[in-house]
Design a protein around this motif. Structure first.
Motif, PDB file in Angstrom:
ATOM      1  N   PRO A   1       0.803  -1.228   0.000  1.00  0.00           N
ATOM      2  CA  PRO A   1       0.000   0.000   0.000  1.00  0.00           C
ATOM      3  C   PRO A   1       0.829   1.267   0.000  1.00  0.00           C
ATOM      4  CG  PRO A   1      -0.935  -1.617   1.508  1.00  0.00           C
ATOM      5  CD  PRO A   1       0.370  -2.166   1.072  1.00  0.00           C
ATOM      6  N   GLU A   2       2.077   1.198   0.534  1.00  0.00           N
ATOM      7  CA  GLU A   2       2.922   2.390   0.563  1.00  0.00           C
ATOM      8  C   GLU A   2       3.204   2.900  -0.852  1.00  0.00           C
ATOM      9  OE1 GLU A   2       4.049   4.177   3.037  1.00  0.00           O
ATOM     10  OE2 GLU A   2       3.143   2.964   4.616  1.00  0.00           O
ATOM     11  N   VAL A   3       3.302   1.966  -1.829  1.00  0.00           N
ATOM     12  CA  VAL A   3       3.568   2.378  -3.206  1.00  0.00           C
ATOM     13  C   VAL A   3       2.434   3.266  -3.714  1.00  0.00           C
ATOM     14  CG1 VAL A   3       3.961   1.575  -5.565  1.00  0.00           C
ATOM     15  CG2 VAL A   3       4.921   0.293  -3.646  1.00  0.00           C
ATOM     16  N   PHE A   4       1.186   2.828  -3.550  1.00  0.00           N
ATOM     17  CA  PHE A   4       0.045   3.609  -4.014  1.00  0.00           C
ATOM     18  C   PHE A   4      -0.122   4.885  -3.198  1.00  0.00           C
ATOM     19  CE2 PHE A   4      -0.806  -0.709  -5.380  1.00  0.00           C
ATOM     20  CZ  PHE A   4      -1.137  -0.512  -6.695  1.00  0.00           C
ATOM     21  N   LEU A   5       0.176   4.807  -1.895  1.00  0.00           N
ATOM     22  CA  LEU A   5       0.067   5.986  -1.044  1.00  0.00           C
ATOM     23  C   LEU A   5       0.980   7.097  -1.556  1.00  0.00           C
ATOM     24  CD1 LEU A   5      -1.076   7.283   1.551  1.00  0.00           C
ATOM     25  CD2 LEU A   5       0.859   6.304   2.794  1.00  0.00           C
ATOM     26  N   ASN A   6       2.219   6.760  -1.885  1.00  0.00           N
ATOM     27  CA  ASN A   6       3.173   7.767  -2.364  1.00  0.00           C
ATOM     28  C   ASN A   6       2.821   8.256  -3.771  1.00  0.00           C
ATOM     29  OD1 ASN A   6       5.574   8.158  -0.405  1.00  0.00           O
ATOM     30  ND2 ASN A   6       5.264   5.946  -0.392  1.00  0.00           N
TER      31      ASN A   6
ATOM     32  N   ASN B   1       1.797  12.068  -4.552  1.00  0.00           N
ATOM     33  CA  ASN B   1       2.569  12.917  -5.470  1.00  0.00           C
ATOM     34  C   ASN B   1       1.672  13.485  -6.566  1.00  0.00           C
ATOM     35  OD1 ASN B   1       4.947  12.674  -4.142  1.00  0.00           O
ATOM     36  ND2 ASN B   1       5.878  11.213  -5.565  1.00  0.00           N
ATOM     37  N   ALA B   2       0.797  12.633  -7.142  1.00  0.00           N
ATOM     38  CA  ALA B   2      -0.085  13.102  -8.215  1.00  0.00           C
ATOM     39  C   ALA B   2      -0.992  14.214  -7.726  1.00  0.00           C
ATOM     40  CB  ALA B   2      -0.904  11.938  -8.746  1.00  0.00           C
ATOM     41  N   ALA B   3      -1.521  14.077  -6.506  1.00  0.00           N
ATOM     42  CA  ALA B   3      -2.403  15.113  -5.965  1.00  0.00           C
ATOM     43  C   ALA B   3      -1.624  16.369  -5.619  1.00  0.00           C
ATOM     44  CB  ALA B   3      -3.139  14.573  -4.736  1.00  0.00           C
ATOM     45  N   LYS B   4      -0.421  16.198  -5.052  1.00  0.00           N
ATOM     46  CA  LYS B   4       0.364  17.349  -4.594  1.00  0.00           C
ATOM     47  C   LYS B   4       0.857  18.184  -5.768  1.00  0.00           C
ATOM     48  CE  LYS B   4       4.269  16.338  -2.671  1.00  0.00           C
ATOM     49  NZ  LYS B   4       5.239  15.886  -1.659  1.00  0.00           N
ATOM     50  N   PHE B   5       1.347  17.530  -6.846  1.00  0.00           N
ATOM     51  CA  PHE B   5       1.923  18.270  -7.961  1.00  0.00           C
ATOM     52  C   PHE B   5       0.909  18.562  -9.066  1.00  0.00           C
ATOM     53  CE2 PHE B   5       5.647  15.841  -6.318  1.00  0.00           C
ATOM     54  CZ  PHE B   5       6.347  16.930  -5.836  1.00  0.00           C
ATOM     55  N   GLY B   6      -0.253  17.877  -9.055  1.00  0.00           N
ATOM     56  CA  GLY B   6      -1.208  18.048 -10.130  1.00  0.00           C
ATOM     57  C   GLY B   6      -2.120  19.236  -9.981  1.00  0.00           C
TER      58      GLY B   6
ATOM     59  N   VAL C   1       0.893  -2.026 -13.578  1.00  0.00           N
ATOM     60  CA  VAL C   1       0.010  -1.055 -12.927  1.00  0.00           C
ATOM     61  C   VAL C   1       0.397   0.329 -13.433  1.00  0.00           C
ATOM     62  CG1 VAL C   1      -0.824  -0.126 -10.742  1.00  0.00           C
ATOM     63  CG2 VAL C   1      -0.174  -2.534 -10.907  1.00  0.00           C
ATOM     64  N   SER C   2      -0.592   1.139 -13.855  1.00  0.00           N
ATOM     65  CA  SER C   2      -0.346   2.489 -14.351  1.00  0.00           C
ATOM     66  C   SER C   2      -1.128   3.482 -13.510  1.00  0.00           C
ATOM     67  CB  SER C   2      -0.781   2.612 -15.815  1.00  0.00           C
ATOM     68  OG  SER C   2      -0.132   1.655 -16.615  1.00  0.00           O
ATOM     69  N   VAL C   3      -0.432   4.530 -13.042  1.00  0.00           N
ATOM     70  CA  VAL C   3      -1.058   5.613 -12.290  1.00  0.00           C
ATOM     71  C   VAL C   3      -0.915   6.867 -13.143  1.00  0.00           C
ATOM     72  CG1 VAL C   3      -1.081   6.928 -10.151  1.00  0.00           C
ATOM     73  CG2 VAL C   3      -0.507   4.495 -10.103  1.00  0.00           C
ATOM     74  N   GLU C   4      -2.008   7.322 -13.743  1.00  0.00           N
ATOM     75  CA  GLU C   4      -1.987   8.455 -14.656  1.00  0.00           C
ATOM     76  C   GLU C   4      -2.580   9.689 -13.983  1.00  0.00           C
ATOM     77  OE1 GLU C   4      -4.116   7.402 -18.120  1.00  0.00           O
ATOM     78  OE2 GLU C   4      -3.049   5.510 -18.450  1.00  0.00           O
ATOM     79  N   ASP C   5      -2.041  10.863 -14.345  1.00  0.00           N
ATOM     80  CA  ASP C   5      -2.611  12.111 -13.832  1.00  0.00           C
ATOM     81  C   ASP C   5      -2.626  13.134 -14.959  1.00  0.00           C
ATOM     82  OD1 ASP C   5      -0.231  14.024 -13.704  1.00  0.00           O
ATOM     83  OD2 ASP C   5       0.566  12.340 -12.554  1.00  0.00           O
TER      84      ASP C   5
ATOM     85  N   ALA D   1       8.179  21.884   0.226  1.00  0.00           N
ATOM     86  CA  ALA D   1       9.363  21.369   0.914  1.00  0.00           C
ATOM     87  C   ALA D   1       9.108  19.948   1.370  1.00  0.00           C
ATOM     88  CB  ALA D   1       9.705  22.268   2.108  1.00  0.00           C
ATOM     89  N   GLY D   2      10.100  19.088   1.274  1.00  0.00           N
ATOM     90  CA  GLY D   2       9.970  17.698   1.707  1.00  0.00           C
ATOM     91  C   GLY D   2      11.283  16.979   1.521  1.00  0.00           C
ATOM     92  N   ALA D   3      11.319  15.745   1.988  1.00  0.00           N
ATOM     93  CA  ALA D   3      12.581  14.992   1.931  1.00  0.00           C
ATOM     94  C   ALA D   3      12.822  14.381   0.562  1.00  0.00           C
ATOM     95  CB  ALA D   3      12.563  13.887   3.001  1.00  0.00           C
ATOM     96  N   GLY D   4      11.786  14.272  -0.308  1.00  0.00           N
ATOM     97  CA  GLY D   4      11.956  13.697  -1.629  1.00  0.00           C
ATOM     98  C   GLY D   4      12.174  12.199  -1.602  1.00  0.00           C
ATOM     99  N   LEU D   5      11.560  11.485  -0.631  1.00  0.00           N
ATOM    100  CA  LEU D   5      11.758  10.047  -0.498  1.00  0.00           C
ATOM    101  C   LEU D   5      10.616   9.235  -1.084  1.00  0.00           C
ATOM    102  CD1 LEU D   5      13.129   9.867   3.152  1.00  0.00           C
ATOM    103  CD2 LEU D   5      14.423   9.616   1.055  1.00  0.00           C
ATOM    104  N   GLY D   6       9.521   9.873  -1.504  1.00  0.00           N
ATOM    105  CA  GLY D   6       8.336   9.130  -1.928  1.00  0.00           C
ATOM    106  C   GLY D   6       8.606   8.191  -3.085  1.00  0.00           C
ATOM    107  N   LEU D   7       9.123   8.724  -4.208  1.00  0.00           N
ATOM    108  CA  LEU D   7       9.360   7.879  -5.376  1.00  0.00           C
ATOM    109  C   LEU D   7      10.521   6.921  -5.150  1.00  0.00           C
ATOM    110  CD1 LEU D   7       8.825  10.426  -8.287  1.00  0.00           C
ATOM    111  CD2 LEU D   7       7.254   8.699  -7.411  1.00  0.00           C
ATOM    112  N   TYR D   8      11.483   7.330  -4.310  1.00  0.00           N
ATOM    113  CA  TYR D   8      12.585   6.425  -3.979  1.00  0.00           C
ATOM    114  C   TYR D   8      12.055   5.214  -3.213  1.00  0.00           C
ATOM    115  CZ  TYR D   8      16.851   4.653  -1.812  1.00  0.00           C
ATOM    116  OH  TYR D   8      17.869   3.848  -1.392  1.00  0.00           O
TER     117      TYR D   8
END
Length: 628
Positions: A522-527, A531-536, A555-559, A584-591
């Protein structure tokens, strides 16, 4: 010098190898030299044969030109006689009312002394009436240049004398002349059969010429001479002007093209050389040019070449036998010193280091023996030193093992301490953040205006701090947990994340499928959704699609957000990566997403939602293994 390998395979002696090498080098060299020499001799013989054929062709051309020159001398003496012969012909034409069919040509011929034949050629160039039956119906249109010339004479008013030519059937010399009819409807032609006595000196003897050439060139099998119709001269007595069986079509073609031609018949062993002999004269209507066919046999040349090849084969055989006989003693003489050195080295290899190498004849072998002796002495010294150092190495290894155990225990203790501190920090910071979030939320509810906005920013910062702590905990768990992957219901995981995500509109297109993962999936989808909501932006639309491809699920997550430039896509999943203009953030989501997907033995990458148009949004794709 024969040895047996570790697998029992018997190895050949060095002398055997040397002998084989000498033979394998010598025999091809002998063969190559013989082949080159044989080829050179064959080329010389072929070139000599070709040169002889060329000289034969030149000889017959010169002979025919000389014969033609003699006929020209005889030709000029008959012009006045031919001009006088047209008087009776014209008188008979007028008497018959200018109707050639009513003319008594036989009577006119008798009036001319029976020596001249009369020809009446119509406008079509065909001999319509004649006192010489073999030429009746002769069509001069088959010779365009001659037809054009006689048409020009028919339309003119002048007497024209032609050349003396030899008939193809009988070889008799004939002198021809032409005069147009007064009404220009016909062309009168007279043919004078030359007196054998007066023409004998000038008559060409083609048969004798051919016999002379065959004596000079033994490979010349036959000589054929053709006139402009392609007929044999002095070969076949013809019943008419053209008999198909007596015409050589090749000769006709060469006469028309006026070029030489060579034809090779390998099966029959012959070479036929057709030569065009240009004897034409612009002042005469007839073209007295000839085509000479020289037929050569290649049997003699083939026999000589076969003889040369056989002799070279015999030479190669004897030379090869001689080379083999010489190679045996030479190889033994060369390998004897090597055999002695090998025997001495075998004794040393067996443990007798005090055995000395025998000095063989030859400077090189003597130096080799001395070098091996020096090497053995150095080996004995190295063995002594090695034995002395073995004990020191053994003691050092024991001490090193103790040090490694001590350092390993210290590292394990340090790691446990670090994990303890990290657990305390995560626990205490999360507790503090939870309390701070609660109080800040109360402030937001009671404050208004600018103070409420400040409180809202405080809440955002505290939530971000809590998110960072959560991601660090997730990374730690992903790296430490080593449990095997289990069956996970991907559809249930996605639906749970979509239901809990309220920041943007999310559409899910998929169906139930089980994949190999763990409880961190679930962490994969959570991040990705975060990200899609934050940057979109506030109007972003998010779509999740699931596609099956054999043993793999994509699996494809489109925005529909602002998209990601191509230059940024390569480093998108790196550690501490942050998008341009992002909060501002640590930038760890996609990693974290990449770490988990790779843990599940999958791949993750970014693409344009619309290919080639980054500004239309982004799609993040990753693969998972399907549970069997």
């Amino acid at each position: 010098m024969t040895a047996t390998g570790g697998g029992g395979r018997r190895r050949r002696r060095f002398g055997t190898h040397l002998l084989l090498i000498m033979i394998l080098i010598t025999l091809p060299v002998i063969g190559l030299i013989s082949v080159l020499d044989c080829r050179e001799v064959e080329e010389a013989m072929t070139a000599g044969d070709a040169l002889l054929r060329e000289q034969t062709g030149e000889s017959i051309v010169q002979s025919l030109r000389l014969t033609d020159a003699g006929l020209k001398l005889f030709d000029g003496t008959l012009d006045s006689r031919m001009a006088e012969g047209f008087g009776p012909v014209l008188a008979e034409y007028e008497r018959a009312g200018r109707d050639p069919g009513a003319m008594d040509l036989a009577r006119v011929r008798e009036e001319l002394g029976g020596e001249m034949d009369i020809y009446i050629i119509n406008e079509s160039g065909v001999v319509e009436y004649t006192t010489y039956p073999p030429d009746f119906g002769l069509d001069f249109r088959k010779l365009p240049s001659f037809y054009d010339r006689i048409t020009e004479i028919r339309l003119g008013d002048a007497f024209v004398a032609d050349r003396v030519v030899a008939e193809s059937a009988s070889g008799v010399l004939r002198k021809y002349a032409y005069l147009p009819s007064p009404d220009h409807r016909y062309l009168f032609e007279l043919g004078l059969a030359c007196n054998a006595t007066e023409a004998g000196h000038y008559a060409p003897d083609y048969q004798a010429l051919g016999e002379d050439l065959m004596r000079l060139n033994p490979t010349l099998k036959e000589v054929r001479i053709y006139d402009c119709y392609g007929r044999f001269i002095n070969v076949t007595r013809l019943e008419g002007p053209v008999v198909p069986t007596s015409v050589d079509p090749v000769a006709v073609a060469i006469f028309e093209e006026r070029e030489d031609r060579t034809m090779v018949d390998g099966a029959a062993g012959t070479i036929t050389r057709y030569i065009f002999v240009d004897l034409s004269d612009p002042g005469n209507p007839s073209d007295t040019s000839l085509v000479v066919g020289l037929i050569y046999t290649t049997a003699s040349l083939d026999a000589r070449i076969a003889e040369v090849r056989f002799s070279h084969a015999v030479i190669v055989l004897f030379a090869s036998l001689a080379a083999c006989c010489i190679a045996v003693p030479v190889s033994r003489r060369i390998t004897r010193p090597v055999q002695e050195i090998v025997d001495d080295v075998d004794r040393i290899a067996g443990g007798d280091l005090d055995h000395r190498i025998r000095v063989s004849t030859g400077t090189e072998f003597a130096r080799l023996s001395e070098s091996i002796g020096i090497m053995v002495d150095s080996l004995k010294e190295n063995i002594r030193r090695l034995r002395e150092s073995e004990e020191a190495v053994r003691q050092y290894d024991a001490r090193l093992e103790d040090l490694v155990r001590e350092r390993t225990a210290e590292l394990e203790e340090s790691g446990q301490t670090v994990n303890l501190f990290l657990d305390i920090m995560v626990h205490d910071i999360n507790n503090a953040n939870t309390i701070a979030i609660g109080y800040t939320q109360l402030l937001i509810d009671v404050l208004e205006g600018e103070r409420q906005e400040i409180a809202q920013k405080m809440l955002s910062g505290i939530e971000q701090s809590s998110s960072i702590i959560g991601r660090v905990a997730t990374l730690r768990k992903a790296r430490e947990v080593g449990a095997a992957l289990v069956r996970v219901d991907l559809d249930r995981v996605i639906r749970a994340q979509v239901a809990g995500h309220l920041a943007a509109r999310v559409r899910y297109e998929g169906r139930p499928v089980d994949v190999l993962a763990d409880d961190l999936l679930p962490e994969v989808f959570l991040n990705l959704l975060g990200n899609a909501a934050k940057f979109g932006g506030p109007d972003v639309e998010i779509t999740i699609r699931v596609a099956e491809h054999g043993d793999e699920v994509t699996v494809s997550v489109e925005d529909t957000g602002p998209g990601i430039p191509d230059a940024v896509k390569k480093g998108l999943f790196g550690r501490f990566w942050k998008g341009e203009g992002s909060p501002a953030g640590a930038g760890l989501g996609l990693y974290i997403c990449r770490t988990l997907v790779e843990r599940y033995e999958g791949r993750i990458w970014a693409e344009d939602r619309v290919k080639g148009r980054p500004e239309c949004g982004t799609v993040i794709r990753f693969t998972l293994r399907k549970a069997g």
